[in-house]
Structure formats: structure tokens, C-alpha cells
Design a protein around this motif. Structure first.
Motif, PDB file in Angstrom:
ATOM      1  N   PHE A   1       0.827  -1.193   0.000  1.00  0.00           N
ATOM      2  CA  PHE A   1       0.000   0.000   0.000  1.00  0.00           C
ATOM      3  C   PHE A   1       0.870   1.254   0.000  1.00  0.00           C
ATOM      4  CE2 PHE A   1      -3.954  -2.124   1.107  1.00  0.00           C
ATOM      5  CZ  PHE A   1      -3.550  -3.218   1.848  1.00  0.00           C
TER       6      PHE A   1
ATOM      7  N   GLN B   1      -0.620  10.968   4.469  1.00  0.00           N
ATOM      8  CA  GLN B   1      -0.992  11.589   5.739  1.00  0.00           C
ATOM      9  C   GLN B   1      -0.709  13.083   5.663  1.00  0.00           C
ATOM     10  OE1 GLN B   1       1.232  10.497   9.336  1.00  0.00           O
ATOM     11  NE2 GLN B   1      -0.717  10.298  10.436  1.00  0.00           N
TER      12      GLN B   1
ATOM     13  N   ARG C   1      -3.197   0.473  -3.772  1.00  0.00           N
ATOM     14  CA  ARG C   1      -2.766  -0.814  -3.252  1.00  0.00           C
ATOM     15  C   ARG C   1      -2.421  -1.748  -4.406  1.00  0.00           C
ATOM     16  NH1 ARG C   1      -8.650  -3.158  -1.355  1.00  0.00           N
ATOM     17  NH2 ARG C   1      -8.850  -4.754  -2.942  1.00  0.00           N
TER      18      ARG C   1
ATOM     19  N   TYR D   1       0.030   4.997   1.640  1.00  0.00           N
ATOM     20  CA  TYR D   1      -0.897   5.815   2.391  1.00  0.00           C
ATOM     21  C   TYR D   1      -0.380   7.251   2.387  1.00  0.00           C
ATOM     22  CZ  TYR D   1      -3.760   2.108   4.519  1.00  0.00           C
ATOM     23  OH  TYR D   1      -4.637   1.071   4.733  1.00  0.00           O
TER      24      TYR D   1
ATOM     25  N   PHE E   1       3.464   7.131   3.191  1.00  0.00           N
ATOM     26  CA  PHE E   1       3.979   5.917   3.805  1.00  0.00           C
ATOM     27  C   PHE E   1       3.750   4.730   2.886  1.00  0.00           C
ATOM     28  CE2 PHE E   1       5.076   7.424   7.949  1.00  0.00           C
ATOM     29  CZ  PHE E   1       4.212   8.463   8.219  1.00  0.00           C
TER      30      PHE E   1
ATOM     31  N   SER F   1      -1.352  16.915  10.364  1.00  0.00           N
ATOM     32  CA  SER F   1      -2.396  16.908  11.402  1.00  0.00           C
ATOM     33  C   SER F   1      -3.721  16.335  10.918  1.00  0.00           C
ATOM     34  CB  SER F   1      -2.621  18.316  11.964  1.00  0.00           C
ATOM     35  OG  SER F   1      -1.430  18.803  12.513  1.00  0.00           O
TER      36      SER F   1
ATOM     37  N   MET G   1       2.836  13.582   4.038  1.00  0.00           N
ATOM     38  CA  MET G   1       3.777  12.499   4.310  1.00  0.00           C
ATOM     39  C   MET G   1       3.198  11.259   3.645  1.00  0.00           C
ATOM     40  SD  MET G   1       6.563  11.621   6.152  1.00  0.00           S
ATOM     41  CE  MET G   1       6.833  11.920   7.902  1.00  0.00           C
TER      42      MET G   1
ATOM     43  N   GLN H   1      -5.819  12.716   9.099  1.00  0.00           N
ATOM     44  CA  GLN H   1      -5.727  11.274   9.185  1.00  0.00           C
ATOM     45  C   GLN H   1      -5.146  10.636   7.936  1.00  0.00           C
ATOM     46  OE1 GLN H   1     -10.215  11.242   9.434  1.00  0.00           O
ATOM     47  NE2 GLN H   1      -9.826   9.142   8.816  1.00  0.00           N
ATOM     48  N   MET H   2      -4.659   9.431   8.133  1.00  0.00           N
ATOM     49  CA  MET H   2      -4.027   8.682   7.077  1.00  0.00           C
ATOM     50  C   MET H   2      -5.096   8.119   6.135  1.00  0.00           C
ATOM     51  SD  MET H   2      -1.068   5.870   7.622  1.00  0.00           S
ATOM     52  CE  MET H   2      -0.443   6.885   8.905  1.00  0.00           C
TER      53      MET H   2
ATOM     54  N   VAL I   1       2.908  -3.391   8.131  1.00  0.00           N
ATOM     55  CA  VAL I   1       4.165  -2.797   8.571  1.00  0.00           C
ATOM     56  C   VAL I   1       4.466  -1.594   7.691  1.00  0.00           C
ATOM     57  CG1 VAL I   1       6.651  -3.149   8.818  1.00  0.00           C
ATOM     58  CG2 VAL I   1       5.060  -4.970   9.435  1.00  0.00           C
ATOM     59  N   PHE I   2       4.803  -0.467   8.308  1.00  0.00           N
ATOM     60  CA  PHE I   2       4.995   0.790   7.595  1.00  0.00           C
ATOM     61  C   PHE I   2       6.474   1.162   7.495  1.00  0.00           C
ATOM     62  CE2 PHE I   2       0.721   2.550   7.161  1.00  0.00           C
ATOM     63  CZ  PHE I   2       0.005   1.732   7.999  1.00  0.00           C
ATOM     64  N   GLY I   3       6.797   1.901   6.440  1.00  0.00           N
ATOM     65  CA  GLY I   3       8.089   2.534   6.341  1.00  0.00           C
ATOM     66  C   GLY I   3       8.117   3.811   7.163  1.00  0.00           C
ATOM     67  N   ALA I   4       9.255   4.491   7.153  1.00  0.00           N
ATOM     68  CA  ALA I   4       9.420   5.698   7.968  1.00  0.00           C
ATOM     69  C   ALA I   4       8.774   6.919   7.343  1.00  0.00           C
ATOM     70  CB  ALA I   4      10.902   5.969   8.208  1.00  0.00           C
TER      71      ALA I   4
END
Lengths: 117, 113
Positions: free
Chosen positions: B35, B39, B50, B37, B91, B42, B89, B44-45, B102-105
Motif C-alpha cells: 500500500f 498523511q 494498493r 498511504y 507511507f 495533522s 507524508m 488522518q491517514m 508494517v509501515f516505512g518511515a
């Protein structure tokens, strides 16, 4: 359709105080997740529920964190006592199984931002 | 263990231009899904796009497309005709069936007008 609802959006507490976060998932979503997101980083899983059963809580610091999902619907995440390092955004997500693709697609709430002083 | 690596902490793009965000991952599973995502600050993601690993065709959602290289374990996101609202941002995330995401930074994308 209402999304994933979280409260409170913001919370400021002194260290050693308790705090609780609440999450109401999307109706019909059996899987619920609590993630912690530190500033400038990606979310990390704390706990995952399938209905009312916690199926993955390996990353939950059990000495101070607890969670429950009574009746398999909404959930509460508690921290007692809070430490400075707990300052983060706590994200709740829920998902349903996509029977066509087999993918577990997560929908996130807006998050609860915790500041511990 | 699942790992996701995003090597670009920050990217910039001019409005209306194209930008590509990189992601590499590691998993021992043959079936999984990926995926991207978004963000906003401030906020929501939200899911952008996908890709199921068993599909060879790259996923596309309007101005967003991916380049999925399974052998190289690479999953990049291309944003065409960038808009100011794309600033956020981003992800990359890896999911295995019946398991956690599991997400990346993350990569901060800035869009210049």
C-alpha cells in the motif's frame, strides 16, 4: 458511513498520570488495530484484535499499557503511568477482509495526540 | 520478519510535474500486498493505492500509479500532474495475509507552486 472515530483528539498530561483513548471502528469491521506513531516516523503496531480477541500484542508494553475490546466493537487503550517517552499519536484502525483480493484494507481514525510533560 | 524501507526522507516537486517516491521491502512470504498511504499535516491517514503481489499489472488510481518489481522487492509511487493538495507524508506499507501492516518511515512530499 461514519469512519473510524477516536477520542480525545489531543491530551496533555503530567508524567505518572493515567490516560485512556477510545476508538469506535467502522460498523462491521471485525479487525481493530492500535498503532503508535512517533513524530516523523511511521506507525508501529501495538495490538491487533480479531473481534474481542487480542491476536497480536507482542509490541504492547504490558507493564504500563493495557487494551480491551469488549463485545468486539469499540476499544480502549490505557497507559498507566505515562512516561515522557509515551508522547506520540495513537492511531486506531479497522479493517474488513476483501474476499476478492484477499487484502486486509485498513481505514484509520484521525488519531489521539498525547503529550506527556 | 517484514521490513519496509523508504530511503527518501523528503522530496520536492513543482506543481504539474511528476514525482516518484521509492520503497523497498523484505518478506519471506510469496503472497502479500503493498500500500501507499498519504498523511496530510495533522490529518488522518488515507489510502492512496494498493497492489496485490500476485498481480503482474501495476495498479493505477487516476494520477497515482505504482511500479511494482517483485523480484527486486521494490514498490515505487509515481504522482503525475502534481497538485498542491498532494503535499503530505507518504507511507509505504507491507501486509501479509492474516497479519499486521508494517509501515516505512515515510517521505515528506513538498509541492511548489
Amino acid at each position: 458511513e461514519a469512519g473510524v472515530v477516536q477520542s480525545p483528539r489531543y491530551k496533555i498530561i503530567e508524567k505518572k498520570q493515567p490516560v485512556a483513548f477510545w476508538c469506535n471502528p467502522i460498523s462491521g469491521h471485525n479487525t481493530l488495530y492500535w498503532y503508535r506513531q512517533n513524530l516523523g516516523q511511521g506507525p508501529e503496531l501495538l495490538i491487533r484484535y480479531e473481534n474481542e480477541e487480542a491476536v497480536d500484542d507482542s509490541q504492547l508494553p504490558k507493564d504500563r499499557f493495557s487494551a480491551e475490546r469488549l463485545k468486539g466493537v469499540d476499544s480502549t487503550l490505557k497507559i498507566q503511568p505515562a512516561e515522557l517517552g509515551d508522547s506520540a499519536v495513537y492511531l486506531c484502525a479497522s479493517s474488513s477482509w476483501d474476499g476478492y483480493s484477499g487484502a486486509n484494507v485498513l481505514t484509520f481514525g484521525a488519531g489521539s495526540r498525547l503529550t506527556v510533560l | 520478519a517484514q521490513t519496509v524501507t523508504q530511503s527518501q526522507p523528503e522530496m520536492s516537486v513543482q506543481e504539474a510535474e511528476t514525482v516518484t517516491l521509492s520503497c523497498t521491502y523484505d518478506t519471506s512470504e510469496s503472497d502479500y500486498y503493498l500500500f501507499w498511504y498519504k498523511q496530510p499535516p495533522s490529518r488522518q491517514m488515507i489510502l492512496v493505492i494498493r497492489q496485490e503481489a500476485y498481480k503482474q499489472q501495476n495498479a493505477t488510481e487516476n494520477r497515482f500509479s505504482v511500479n511494482f518489481q517483485k523480484a527486486a522487492k521494490s514498490f515505487s509511487l509515481k504522482i503525475s500532474d502534481s497538485q498542491l493538495g498532494d503535499a503530505a507524508m507518504y507511507f509505504c506499507a507491507l501486509g501479509e495475509y492474516g497479519n499486521k501492516l508494517v509501515f516505512g518511515a515515510g517521505t515528506i512530499l513538498r509541492v511548489k507552486s
